[in-house]
Design an enzyme around this catalytic site. Structure first.
Site, PDB file in Angstrom:
ATOM      1  N   GLU A  40       0.854  -1.199   0.000  1.00  0.00           N
ATOM      2  CA  GLU A  40       0.000   0.000   0.000  1.00  0.00           C
ATOM      3  C   GLU A  40       0.882   1.238   0.000  1.00  0.00           C
ATOM      4  OE1 GLU A  40      -3.792   1.835   2.473  1.00  0.00           O
ATOM      5  OE2 GLU A  40      -2.360   0.623   3.581  1.00  0.00           O
ATOM      6  N   LYS A 109      -9.797   1.668  -2.566  1.00  0.00           N
ATOM      7  CA  LYS A 109     -10.053   1.230  -1.185  1.00  0.00           C
ATOM      8  C   LYS A 109     -11.496   1.539  -0.798  1.00  0.00           C
ATOM      9  CE  LYS A 109      -7.650   1.543   3.297  1.00  0.00           C
ATOM     10  NZ  LYS A 109      -6.438   2.125   3.903  1.00  0.00           N
ATOM     11  N   CYS A 150      -5.680  -2.882   2.748  1.00  0.00           N
ATOM     12  CA  CYS A 150      -5.498  -2.634   4.175  1.00  0.00           C
ATOM     13  C   CYS A 150      -6.781  -2.828   4.997  1.00  0.00           C
ATOM     14  CB  CYS A 150      -4.896  -1.233   4.376  1.00  0.00           C
ATOM     15  SG  CYS A 150      -4.109  -1.027   5.997  1.00  0.00           S
TER      16      CYS A 150
END
Length: 272
Positions: A40, A109, A150
């Site tokens: 990331e 995301k 994440c």
């Protein structure tokens, strides 16, 4: 097939990050990796104060480099994530490139990292970022792969959808911190892997104690039995492992939970 996770040391100099990332991709390819993943925020420091400064359009400089190195090495390349600018909004975005250099997927995301653990960690991605609104999967000759970034790993429903859609490997570029990392990083990966009987890989930046946000590191691969089969420490490194789809099939046959779900009583569905 061989999977490589590049736990990159990320500096404040974008050109250096890109150069080192591409160099490590070439190294991983030379050692037999067919699927390579970056962490990331691999081209910029992680932090709300950096996202706007480092943001790019897609396609742009960073994704062009990823496309070129994927084609040069004839591999599938998961480009970690970069801050993306589109229509005046910023996103935390992962791009995937195939062996011909074409972009196969773009994952923004979905779940933004807005947390407050008093005295330990406070972070609010939504101050600068907008969330993505879609699932992202891509096919390879080996298996179908699902993507998250994440914080997305904390949402079990997302992994279930990927499993339902035929994914056998989930990859989460992520940058857990020194509070959530030791507590939940491996636990979440093992949970997602066991629940869905698939491989889960997470790719972190290397730890930089001087950074404003200190990443936990420990890029990891977990098999469908919940076993950690590869794991980095805190420093920059490349983690290699073999993804054994025969083992995955055996586990699903021995403990057939996916066919034993009581869909008459409950269900998880993809809405769009």
């Amino acid at each position: 097939f061989r999977l490589a996770l590049i736990q990159l040391h990320v500096s404040t100099v974008k050109s250096d990050n890109l150069q080192r990332a591409c160099g490590l991709v070439r190294e991983a390819s030379a050692k037999g990796a067919k699927l390579v993943a970056l962490p990331e925020c691999f081209n910029s420091p992680y932090g709300t104060q950096y996202f706007k400064q480092y943001a790019e359009k897609i396609p742009g400089e960073s994704t062009q480099k990823l496309s070129e190195v994927a084609k040069e090495c004839s591999i599938y390349l998961i480009g970690g994530s970069i801050p993306e600018e589109d229509g005046g909004k910023l996103y935390n975005t992962c791009t995937v490139f195939g062996p011909d250099g074409a972009m196969l997927a773009k994952h923004r995301k979905v779940h933004l990292f807005d947390v407050n653990v008093p005295g330990k960690v406070q972070f609010k991605e939504s101050e600068t970022l907008s969330p993505g609104n879609s699932f992202s999967m891509f096919d390879t000759p080996y298996c179908k792969v699902g993507l998250g970034i994440c914080y997305d790993i904390r949402f079990a429903e997302m992994a279930q959808i990927y499993s339902q859609k035929g994914c056998q490997l989930l990859i989460y570029p992520g940058a857990f911190n020194m509070t959530t990392g030791p507590a939940h990083w491996e636990l979440l990966q093992r949970g997602r892997a066991v629940d869905n009987q698939l491989y889960v890989a997470t790719v972190s930046p290397a730890r930089d104690e001087k950074a404003s946000y200190v990443a936990w590191g420990h890029s990891t691969v977990v098999n469908p039995w919940g076993e950690v089969i590869a794991k980095a420490g805190a420093k920059e490194t490349v983690v290699y492992t073999n993804i054994d789809l025969k083992k995955l099939a055996e586990i699903r046959e021995q403990v057939p939970i996916l066919s034993q779900k009581r869909c008459d009583l409950y269900g998880v569905e993809m809405k769009k």
